[in-house]
Design a protein around this motif. Structure first.
Motif, mmCIF file in Angstrom:
data_model
loop_
_atom_site.group_PDB
_atom_site.id
_atom_site.type_symbol
_atom_site.label_atom_id
_atom_site.label_comp_id
_atom_site.label_asym_id
_atom_site.label_seq_id
_atom_site.Cartn_x
_atom_site.Cartn_y
_atom_site.Cartn_z
ATOM 1 N N PHE A 381 0.785 -1.235 0.000
ATOM 2 C CA PHE A 381 0.000 0.000 0.000
ATOM 3 C C PHE A 381 0.822 1.292 0.000
ATOM 4 O O PHE A 381 0.256 2.369 0.139
ATOM 5 N N SER A 382 2.146 1.222 -0.178
ATOM 6 C CA SER A 382 2.938 2.446 -0.064
ATOM 7 C C SER A 382 2.994 3.259 -1.351
ATOM 8 O O SER A 382 3.452 4.397 -1.345
ATOM 9 N N ASN A 383 2.559 2.684 -2.475
ATOM 10 C CA ASN A 383 2.540 3.408 -3.741
ATOM 11 C C ASN A 383 3.950 3.791 -4.185
ATOM 12 O O ASN A 383 4.164 4.839 -4.776
ATOM 13 N N THR A 384 4.894 2.929 -3.875
ATOM 14 C CA THR A 384 6.273 3.211 -4.272
ATOM 15 C C THR A 384 6.534 2.579 -5.636
ATOM 16 O O THR A 384 6.267 3.187 -6.660
ATOM 17 N N THR A 385 7.039 1.352 -5.641
ATOM 18 C CA THR A 385 7.289 0.712 -6.934
ATOM 19 C C THR A 385 6.106 -0.135 -7.398
ATOM 20 O O THR A 385 6.154 -0.722 -8.480
ATOM 21 N N ASN A 386 5.053 -0.202 -6.595
ATOM 22 C CA ASN A 386 3.787 -0.817 -7.010
ATOM 23 C C ASN A 386 2.672 0.185 -6.767
ATOM 24 O O ASN A 386 2.710 0.924 -5.783
ATOM 25 N N LEU A 387 1.691 0.198 -7.621
ATOM 26 C CA LEU A 387 0.503 1.016 -7.397
ATOM 27 C C LEU A 387 -0.285 0.443 -6.219
ATOM 28 O O LEU A 387 -0.340 -0.772 -6.034
ATOM 29 N N VAL A 388 -0.882 1.305 -5.414
ATOM 30 C CA VAL A 388 -1.533 0.895 -4.165
ATOM 31 C C VAL A 388 -2.465 -0.303 -4.353
ATOM 32 O O VAL A 388 -3.119 -0.445 -5.385
ATOM 33 N N GLY A 389 -2.494 -1.156 -3.326
ATOM 34 C CA GLY A 389 -3.360 -2.328 -3.352
ATOM 35 C C GLY A 389 -2.812 -3.471 -4.172
ATOM 36 O O GLY A 389 -3.563 -4.366 -4.575
ATOM 37 N N ASP A 398 -5.558 -0.875 -14.172
ATOM 38 C CA ASP A 398 -5.249 -0.657 -12.758
ATOM 39 C C ASP A 398 -5.238 0.833 -12.429
ATOM 40 O O ASP A 398 -5.759 1.262 -11.389
ATOM 41 N N ARG A 399 -4.649 1.626 -13.304
ATOM 42 C CA ARG A 399 -4.616 3.072 -13.071
ATOM 43 C C ARG A 399 -6.026 3.649 -13.051
ATOM 44 O O ARG A 399 -6.356 4.484 -12.199
ATOM 45 N N GLN A 400 -6.866 3.191 -13.957
ATOM 46 C CA GLN A 400 -8.231 3.710 -14.013
ATOM 47 C C GLN A 400 -9.016 3.312 -12.773
ATOM 48 O O GLN A 400 -9.788 4.122 -12.222
ATOM 49 N N LYS A 401 -8.827 2.086 -12.290
ATOM 50 C CA LYS A 401 -9.520 1.628 -11.089
ATOM 51 C C LYS A 401 -9.170 2.516 -9.895
ATOM 52 O O LYS A 401 -10.058 2.977 -9.162
#
Length: 741
Positions: A381-389, A398-401
């Motif tokens: 959930f940190s939104n660093t190298t992966n998008l949250v969740g 994923d970006r649109q969600k």
């Protein structure tokens, strides 16, 4: 408490009517009830909170008097620790009272010294300097380094603020130093970063295999769970050192450093050749086994001595134990993760579990033990190298969600992944990154090749450090220091090694003008001018509800966790917990759950993958000039990371040596004419440190050991990184020892 004169537009955000800074108003805004007591807390009596040190996630009973915690004891009904606590847990409140707590913002003046300023000046300076850097050099010229130490909700807020509000592309966490290898391994093998186990597996295995893990010292409560095992289990330790865990093992394989991949492939080949594998499970639930079988065929048992420094008969005893076991669990920690080929080594462990069908059942699994209290929260959930969740920045859907959930323009979400930690540091050295925001981590101490790390940080145009303590090696380098509240002074959730969300609570006030990280992020968003994006995020629990939405449909789905009260009542809840599982307002999930019981993995075809690669030698090996192999690891159960907190406790300091000790084998000591307790110089191609010799057979001839917690150890370490996880390899430096005169 100091008094300032804030701009009128900020009064409702952070100031009381008399102009004084009010922490309670920040944590619980007026419309939510000034002074509201956190979930489950009582002015007198006890309240339970998850511990803020390691990833074990123990429950602590905090004993309250007049609304503040005055003492604590381990919670007997917490499904993690069952009434046990390690020394660090017992001292959790003590370390909050240190004399070097950061109590007000500090700004570096023209004289190069940090001096107190108001929050208003601190925030104006923060935003003006970062915006100026971005205007001159582009949005990508500023970055952040986060942590596995703060609440998941704070990580979520920070990552959303930095990436979606402030326009940053690059941000990573200090979990890169401990867990990145496990993350990549699980993603590639299982289709998602998914540790499959529950702590009950420690007690239900009849064979436990620990690879590069000194569980007894690193995670004492997990080791206590092993000791509760009623099945008289065989305990196998694969480690170059004779650690405390190895001493208690039934089998210890003291292999040569960085030969674990070859050893694991040898074990796999021998199991295959003898037909000691679960062919039905392999056929139904995995892909790539035939190629893996061909790959490991050259790794013959009789070559164990040449490949790994181990007698073939000793290796065969371990293979026999794995075959005889009905419930075999495989566990690893930093000895695997902190390696130049850690991902493929971890996958070699995963492959053993898959090929023997030891996964998805009680007492089984390929199980990575996490380091920090909330490294799992950072991973998801940190939104660093992966998008949250657990989503992917590079996937349009994923970006649109996430954009729809957060009600933000999808163009605000980066379409590419951030640089990893080492990439950010390299970007600073090149001059591509000129502003850095460091939150609750201490890279000037912990980053590999320490001298180079300090020189890198000094190249920045503007360094902001947000921390509990103003005295850390990184904080003293800062241009702006922001004082943060610590565990016990704020609330939120952590996610432990077994995927359990646990609630921690505000039970004492933060000192001076220190604020919860959550509220510092609120301030930044306001001064930056993007607070409308986060207008509904007034409390950590508000953000938790957003996290739930972002997790929907993911393997880490937590839509079934109603609120903080449910977490408190359940004594923590493991993911996944889906809303569809719920059967009413009183429903609670089972306290112990493991993944893959149905044999279904997270790849599109539902199958796990065998992944493998040819082993390679590390980039630095002992040589004529530096003939000894330096190993690093945990020193004692009373030390933690860079000792930022544990050094503040007099009790904890009595449990470890205040003098740096270097472990050296008696043969090497004799050859160098070194006596026990002699002062020596430990030298590598990068630095030189002074220590006392601890002559011990716990290390093999040709090896020496230093505790990673000491502030000078990383002056020696060699900066090499796993090609897939970009995790540093802290355990393969070449050194020499010279007796001090």
């Amino acid at each position: 408490m100091s008094t300032v004169t804030p701009p009128s537009r900020l009064q409702q955000l952070i100031y009381a009517k008399d102009g004084s800074l009010t922490r309670d108003l920040l944590l619980y805004p007026g419309e939510y009830g000034l002074g509201k007591v956190p979930a489950g807390a009582k002015p007198n009596g006890t309240t339970t909170s998850v511990c803020g040190f390691c990833s074990t996630g123990c429950g602590l009973e905090l004993h309250m008097k007049d609304g503040q915690a005055v003492n604590l004891s381990p919670a007997v009904d917490w499904p993690v620790n069952l009434g046990m606590a390690c020394p660090k847990g017992w001292e959790s409140i003590t370390v909050l009272k240190a004399h070097d707590r950061a109590t007000q913002p500090l700004l570096k003046g023209a004289d190069g010294k940090l001096a107190p300023v108001s929050w208003d000046e601190a925030m104006k300076t923060f935003c003006a300097r970062f915006k100026d850097i971005q205007a001159k050099h582009g949005n990508d010229s500023v970055a952040f380094l986060s942590t596995g130490q703060i609440a998941t909700e704070e990580m979520f807020f920070l990552g959303s603020l930095a990436k979606f509000g402030m326009g940053m592309l690059h941000g990573d966490g200090n979990t890169r130093q401990c867990m990145a290898t496990a993350v990549v391994s699980y993603k590639e093998s299982f289709g998602f970063d998914a540790p499959p186990f529950t702590y009950a597996d420690f007690e239900e295995s009849d064979v436990l295999v620990f690879v590069g893990s000194n569980l007894c010292i690193a995670h004492p409560i997990m080791w206590e769970r092993v000791l509760r095992n009623p099945h008289d289990p065989k305990i196998i330790v694969i480690d170059p050192r004779r650690t405390e865990t190895a001493v208690a093992a039934t089998h210890h394989l003291p292999l040569r450093p960085k030969t674990d991949m070859a050893l694991l492939y040898t074990i796999a080949n021998e199991l295959i050749q003898r037909g000691w594998i679960d062919e039905s499970y392999i056929a139904s639930h995995t892909n790539g086994f035939d190629q893996f079988k061909q790959h490991v065929a050259p790794y013959q048992l009789e070559d164990s001595l040449a490949n790994c420094g181990l007698e073939p008969s000793a290796v065969m005893e371990v293979i026999q134990a794995i075959h005889d076991g009905q419930r075999v669990s495989f566990w690893w920690t930093m000895g695997v993760n902190q390696s130049h080929q850690g991902v493929r080594t971890a996958q070699a462990i995963i492959n053993l579990a898959l090929m023997t069908g030891n996964i998805g059942r009680p007492g089984t699994g390929a199980n990575s033990i996490t380091g920090q209290c909330n490294a799992m929260g950072s991973r998801l959930f940190s939104n660093t190298t992966n998008l949250v969740g657990g989503h992917d920045f590079t996937k349009e859907e994923d970006r649109q969600k996430i954009a729809d959930i957060l009600d933000i323009p999808v163009v605000n979400i980066p379409t590419e992944n951030s640089w990893s930690y080492d990439g950010i540091m390299e970007g600073i050295r090149r001059g591509d990154i000129r502003g850095l925001w460091v939150i609750a981590t201490n890279p000037a101490h912990s980053w590999i090749h320490q001298q180079e790390a300090k020189e890198t940080l000094e190249k920045l145009d503007f360094l902001v450090v947000q921390d509990m303590y103003h005295s850390t090696e990184t904080a003293v380098l800062a241009d702006l220091m922001l004082p943060a509240a610590g565990w016990g002074e704020k609330e939120g959730t952590f996610i432990n090694s077994e995927r359990r969300h646990g609630l921690h609570k505000k039970v004492v006030p933060a000192p001076g003008e220190a604020l919860a990280d959550f509220q510092i992020f609120r301030l930044v968003s306001h001064y930056w001018g993007c607070d409308s994006m986060f207008s509904d995020w007034k409390t950590p629990e508000d953000v938790f509800q957003v996290m739930k939405k972002c997790s929907a449909g993911q393997p880490c789905d937590i839509t079934g966790i109603r609120d903080y009260r449910m977490l408190d009542d359940a004594r923590g809840i493991q993911w996944p917990t889906k809303e569809a599982e719920s059967s009413g307002d009183d429903w609670m999930p089972q306290p112990q759950r493991r993944l893959f019981e149905d044999g279904q993995y997270f790849h599109p075809d539902g199958k796990a993958r065998f992944i493998f690669e040819q082993p390679e030698a590390p980039g630095e090996v002992p040589n004529d000039a530096f003939p000894l192999h330096l190993l690093t690891g945990r020193g004692t159960a009373a030390q933690w990371h860079t000792q930022t907190k544990t050094s503040k406790s007099a009790v904890l300091r009595t449990l470890y040596s205040t003098t740096l000790l270097v472990d050296i084998n008696p043969q090497d000591a004799d050859a160098l004419m070194i006596e026990p307790h002699d002062w020596v110089q430990v030298q590598s191609a990068r630095g030189e440190i002074r220590a006392r010799a601890n002559v011990t057979s716990s290390v093999q001839p040709g090896h020496v050991f230093l505790p990673m917690h000491n502030e000078v150890t990383n002056q020696l370490t060699y900066p090499q990184f796993d090609a897939y996880s970009r995790q540093p390899s802290y355990k393969n430096a070449a050194v020499r020892i010279v007796k001090s005169v």
